[in-house]
Design a protein around this motif. Structure first.
Motif, PDB file in Angstrom:
ATOM      1  N   GLY A 108     -11.691   5.683   1.165  1.00 57.78           N
ATOM      2  CA  GLY A 108     -12.096   5.434   2.540  1.00 57.78           C
ATOM      3  C   GLY A 108     -10.865   5.101   3.374  1.00 57.78           C
ATOM      4  N   ASP A 109     -10.795   5.631   4.593  1.00 58.42           N
ATOM      5  CA  ASP A 109      -9.578   5.501   5.402  1.00 58.42           C
ATOM      6  C   ASP A 109      -9.195   4.047   5.673  1.00 58.42           C
ATOM      7  OD1 ASP A 109      -9.233   8.217   5.532  1.00 58.42           O
ATOM      8  OD2 ASP A 109     -10.150   8.442   7.507  1.00 58.42           O
ATOM      9  N   ILE A 110     -10.155   3.232   6.093  1.00 67.40           N
ATOM     10  CA  ILE A 110      -9.835   1.838   6.421  1.00 67.40           C
ATOM     11  C   ILE A 110      -9.461   1.081   5.161  1.00 67.40           C
ATOM     12  CG2 ILE A 110     -10.734  -0.316   7.385  1.00 67.40           C
ATOM     13  CD1 ILE A 110     -12.484   1.364   9.237  1.00 67.40           C
ATOM     14  N   PHE A 111     -10.199   1.314   4.080  1.00 67.01           N
ATOM     15  CA  PHE A 111      -9.874   0.668   2.809  1.00 67.01           C
ATOM     16  C   PHE A 111      -8.455   1.031   2.388  1.00 67.01           C
ATOM     17  CE2 PHE A 111      -9.404   0.866  -1.772  1.00 67.01           C
ATOM     18  CZ  PHE A 111      -9.855  -0.376  -2.174  1.00 67.01           C
ATOM     19  N   TYR A 112      -8.094   2.296   2.512  1.00 69.35           N
ATOM     20  CA  TYR A 112      -6.761   2.760   2.110  1.00 69.35           C
ATOM     21  C   TYR A 112      -5.680   1.973   2.845  1.00 69.35           C
ATOM     22  CZ  TYR A 112      -2.881   6.054   1.321  1.00 69.35           C
ATOM     23  OH  TYR A 112      -1.682   6.632   0.979  1.00 69.35           O
ATOM     24  N   ASN A 113      -5.853   1.820   4.146  1.00 66.99           N
ATOM     25  CA  ASN A 113      -4.842   1.097   4.924  1.00 66.99           C
ATOM     26  C   ASN A 113      -4.857  -0.391   4.627  1.00 66.99           C
ATOM     27  OD1 ASN A 113      -3.528   3.165   6.625  1.00 66.99           O
ATOM     28  ND2 ASN A 113      -5.584   3.531   7.362  1.00 66.99           N
ATOM     29  N   LEU A 145      -1.652  -3.369  -2.663  1.00 67.88           N
ATOM     30  CA  LEU A 145      -2.436  -2.618  -3.648  1.00 67.88           C
ATOM     31  C   LEU A 145      -2.131  -1.138  -3.444  1.00 67.88           C
ATOM     32  CD1 LEU A 145      -4.736  -2.549  -5.800  1.00 67.88           C
ATOM     33  CD2 LEU A 145      -6.350  -2.408  -3.877  1.00 67.88           C
ATOM     34  N   VAL A 146      -1.633  -0.473  -4.485  1.00 66.91           N
ATOM     35  CA  VAL A 146      -1.147   0.906  -4.332  1.00 66.91           C
ATOM     36  C   VAL A 146      -2.272   1.904  -4.618  1.00 66.91           C
ATOM     37  CG1 VAL A 146       0.498   2.621  -5.162  1.00 66.91           C
ATOM     38  CG2 VAL A 146       1.202   0.231  -4.913  1.00 66.91           C
ATOM     39  N   PRO A 147      -2.708   2.651  -3.594  1.00 71.68           N
ATOM     40  CA  PRO A 147      -3.726   3.676  -3.790  1.00 71.68           C
ATOM     41  C   PRO A 147      -3.066   5.035  -4.040  1.00 71.68           C
ATOM     42  CG  PRO A 147      -3.460   3.227  -1.445  1.00 71.68           C
ATOM     43  CD  PRO A 147      -2.386   2.452  -2.171  1.00 71.68           C
ATOM     44  N   VAL A 148      -3.319   5.601  -5.194  1.00 70.74           N
ATOM     45  CA  VAL A 148      -2.692   6.871  -5.585  1.00 70.74           C
ATOM     46  C   VAL A 148      -3.728   7.984  -5.500  1.00 70.74           C
ATOM     47  CG1 VAL A 148      -1.502   8.118  -7.425  1.00 70.74           C
ATOM     48  CG2 VAL A 148      -1.126   5.651  -7.137  1.00 70.74           C
ATOM     49  N   ARG A 149      -3.479   8.940  -4.627  1.00 70.83           N
ATOM     50  CA  ARG A 149      -4.371  10.094  -4.514  1.00 70.83           C
ATOM     51  C   ARG A 149      -3.877  11.201  -5.437  1.00 70.83           C
ATOM     52  NH1 ARG A 149      -3.845   9.449   1.600  1.00 70.83           N
ATOM     53  NH2 ARG A 149      -5.793   8.503   2.331  1.00 70.83           N
ATOM     54  N   ARG A 205     -14.433  -4.186   5.636  1.00 67.72           N
ATOM     55  CA  ARG A 205     -14.105  -5.512   5.115  1.00 67.72           C
ATOM     56  C   ARG A 205     -12.857  -5.510   4.234  1.00 67.72           C
ATOM     57  NH1 ARG A 205     -19.557  -6.337   1.666  1.00 67.72           N
ATOM     58  NH2 ARG A 205     -20.301  -5.811   3.749  1.00 67.72           N
ATOM     59  N   GLU A 206     -11.891  -6.314   4.633  1.00 69.89           N
ATOM     60  CA  GLU A 206     -10.660  -6.440   3.856  1.00 69.89           C
ATOM     61  C   GLU A 206     -10.895  -7.214   2.572  1.00 69.89           C
ATOM     62  OE1 GLU A 206      -5.944  -7.104   4.982  1.00 69.89           O
ATOM     63  OE2 GLU A 206      -7.512  -7.859   6.310  1.00 69.89           O
ATOM     64  N   GLY A 207     -12.025  -7.931   2.517  1.00 68.76           N
ATOM     65  CA  GLY A 207     -12.365  -8.671   1.314  1.00 68.76           C
ATOM     66  C   GLY A 207     -12.472  -7.793   0.087  1.00 68.76           C
ATOM     67  N   ALA A 208     -12.799  -6.506   0.265  1.00 73.38           N
ATOM     68  CA  ALA A 208     -12.870  -5.590  -0.875  1.00 73.38           C
ATOM     69  C   ALA A 208     -11.507  -5.460  -1.540  1.00 73.38           C
ATOM     70  CB  ALA A 208     -13.378  -4.224  -0.425  1.00 73.38           C
ATOM     71  N   VAL A 209     -10.470  -5.385  -0.731  1.00 72.11           N
ATOM     72  CA  VAL A 209      -9.112  -5.327  -1.278  1.00 72.11           C
ATOM     73  C   VAL A 209      -8.729  -6.671  -1.884  1.00 72.11           C
ATOM     74  CG1 VAL A 209      -6.673  -5.023  -0.694  1.00 72.11           C
ATOM     75  CG2 VAL A 209      -8.388  -3.475   0.266  1.00 72.11           C
ATOM     76  N   TYR A 210      -9.094  -7.767  -1.207  1.00 73.11           N
ATOM     77  CA  TYR A 210      -8.801  -9.092  -1.757  1.00 73.11           C
ATOM     78  C   TYR A 210      -9.390  -9.248  -3.156  1.00 73.11           C
ATOM     79  CZ  TYR A 210      -7.843 -10.560   3.128  1.00 73.11           C
ATOM     80  OH  TYR A 210      -7.364 -10.697   4.404  1.00 73.11           O
ATOM     81  N   ALA A 211     -10.628  -8.777  -3.344  1.00 69.11           N
ATOM     82  CA  ALA A 211     -11.291  -8.925  -4.644  1.00 69.11           C
ATOM     83  C   ALA A 211     -10.518  -8.197  -5.738  1.00 69.11           C
ATOM     84  CB  ALA A 211     -12.723  -8.416  -4.562  1.00 69.11           C
ATOM     85  N   LEU A 212     -10.051  -6.998  -5.431  1.00 62.44           N
ATOM     86  CA  LEU A 212      -9.281  -6.224  -6.405  1.00 62.44           C
ATOM     87  C   LEU A 212      -7.943  -6.893  -6.707  1.00 62.44           C
ATOM     88  CD1 LEU A 212     -10.185  -2.807  -4.844  1.00 62.44           C
ATOM     89  CD2 LEU A 212     -10.579  -3.339  -7.256  1.00 62.44           C
ATOM     90  N   VAL A 213      -7.246  -7.297  -5.659  1.00 65.92           N
ATOM     91  CA  VAL A 213      -5.933  -7.935  -5.834  1.00 65.92           C
ATOM     92  C   VAL A 213      -6.075  -9.251  -6.594  1.00 65.92           C
ATOM     93  CG1 VAL A 213      -4.024  -9.036  -4.598  1.00 65.92           C
ATOM     94  CG2 VAL A 213      -4.889  -6.808  -3.834  1.00 65.92           C
ATOM     95  N   ASP A 214      -7.066 -10.053  -6.227  1.00 71.31           N
ATOM     96  CA  ASP A 214      -7.247 -11.352  -6.877  1.00 71.31           C
ATOM     97  C   ASP A 214      -7.672 -11.191  -8.337  1.00 71.31           C
ATOM     98  OD1 ASP A 214      -6.595 -12.439  -4.455  1.00 71.31           O
ATOM     99  OD2 ASP A 214      -8.582 -13.237  -4.003  1.00 71.31           O
ATOM    100  N   HIS A 215      -8.299 -10.074  -8.661  1.00 68.12           N
ATOM    101  CA  HIS A 215      -8.668  -9.797 -10.052  1.00 68.12           C
ATOM    102  C   HIS A 215      -7.454  -9.382 -10.882  1.00 68.12           C
ATOM    103  CE1 HIS A 215     -11.465  -8.744 -13.296  1.00 68.12           C
ATOM    104  NE2 HIS A 215     -10.743  -7.662 -13.484  1.00 68.12           N
ATOM    105  N   GLY A 216      -6.374  -9.003 -10.197  1.00 70.03           N
ATOM    106  CA  GLY A 216      -5.159  -8.581 -10.897  1.00 70.03           C
ATOM    107  C   GLY A 216      -4.931  -7.084 -10.887  1.00 70.03           C
ATOM    108  N   ILE A 217      -5.729  -6.346 -10.122  1.00 75.10           N
ATOM    109  CA  ILE A 217      -5.543  -4.894 -10.024  1.00 75.10           C
ATOM    110  C   ILE A 217      -4.362  -4.610  -9.113  1.00 75.10           C
ATOM    111  CG2 ILE A 217      -6.598  -2.700  -9.403  1.00 75.10           C
ATOM    112  CD1 ILE A 217      -7.870  -4.157 -11.820  1.00 75.10           C
ATOM    113  N   ARG A 218      -3.440  -3.768  -9.584  1.00 72.48           N
ATOM    114  CA  ARG A 218      -2.225  -3.463  -8.813  1.00 72.48           C
ATOM    115  C   ARG A 218      -2.235  -2.067  -8.237  1.00 72.48           C
ATOM    116  NH1 ARG A 218       2.621  -5.938  -8.976  1.00 72.48           N
ATOM    117  NH2 ARG A 218       2.001  -5.789  -6.801  1.00 72.48           N
ATOM    118  N   ALA A 219      -3.008  -1.153  -8.854  1.00 80.11           N
ATOM    119  CA  ALA A 219      -3.015   0.223  -8.372  1.00 80.11           C
ATOM    120  C   ALA A 219      -4.369   0.860  -8.660  1.00 80.11           C
ATOM    121  CB  ALA A 219      -1.900   1.041  -9.026  1.00 80.11           C
TER     122      ALA A 219
END
Length: 204
Positions: A104-109, A116-120, A83-97
């Motif tokens: 998770g691979d799909i979440f990362y992409n 949203l910048v995922p830093v490993r 679900r792309e909504g997981a990323v939407y929730a973070l972005v809409d909350h104001g999380i940038r990184a």
């Protein structure tokens, strides 16, 4: 999407290993109109007590977390459904990184496609950062996508950010794949005009 060059912020720590997309945003909220913002549903169930009240111990419920735009999260963050909504929730909350040992691979992409910048970072570095922030919660972290590094507080140093070049370029420019395509609209329209001129039956 919003361009990301660099972000300096305090960090909220959500150290849940294998935090899945249903924990990030429960599926029942995916029917909501995103125009109203999915940020209100971020970690909806796990940030509340059994009676529905906000748990004051949960990182994002603390007053000093209100301004944090970077999260330090547990390994394999965003696993589970696609679900792309997981990323939407973070972005809409104001999380940038996000900073984690892994995602998770799909979440990362999905994150990359939404700015949203995922830093490993290696697990020992994430553990050291968590320990530092427990003692110094106001110390900032800088995620510099342009320079390709994340600078941690104290003596934790700077570490490289590794993101595939195409995704990095899109995020730096603030372009999703549709917006990137539209930057070539003049060429696309010229091609279509020439194609119809050469094959008039296409325009009928």
């Amino acid at each position: 999407m919003k361009a990301f060059i660099r972000e300096t912020s305090t960090v909220a720590v959500v150290p849940i290993v294998n935090c899945d997309t249903d924990q990030i945003i429960p599926g029942r909220f995916l029917k909501a109109d995103r125009a109203q913002g999915y940020g209100q549903f971020l970690f909806h169930d796990i940030r509340r007590d059994a009676d529905g009240t906000l748990d004051p111990a949960f990182a994002l419920n603390r007053p000093d977390a209100a301004a944090a735009t970077i999260l330090l999260v547990g390994d394999n963050f965003g696993c589970g459904s696609s679900r792309e909504g997981a990323v939407y929730a973070l972005v809409d909350h104001g999380i940038r990184a996000l900073i984690a040992p892994g995602f998770g691979d799909i979440f990362y992409n999905n994150a990359l496609k939404n700015g949203l910048v995922p830093v490993r970072l290696p697990a020992p570095v994430c553990d050291a950062l968590a320990a530092h922030l427990a003692a110094h919660p106001q110390d900032p972290v800088t995620v510099d996508l342009e320079a390709g590094q994340v600078t941690l507080p104290g003596d934790l140093g700077a570490h490289p950010i590794t993101i595939e070049p195409f995704a990095r370029d899109c995020i730096l420019r603030g372009l999703d794949e549709i917006e990137l395509t539209l930057t070539h609209l003049d060429q696309i329209e010229a091609f279509e005009a020439a194609r119809i001129a050469a094959n008039p039956w296409l325009g009928r």
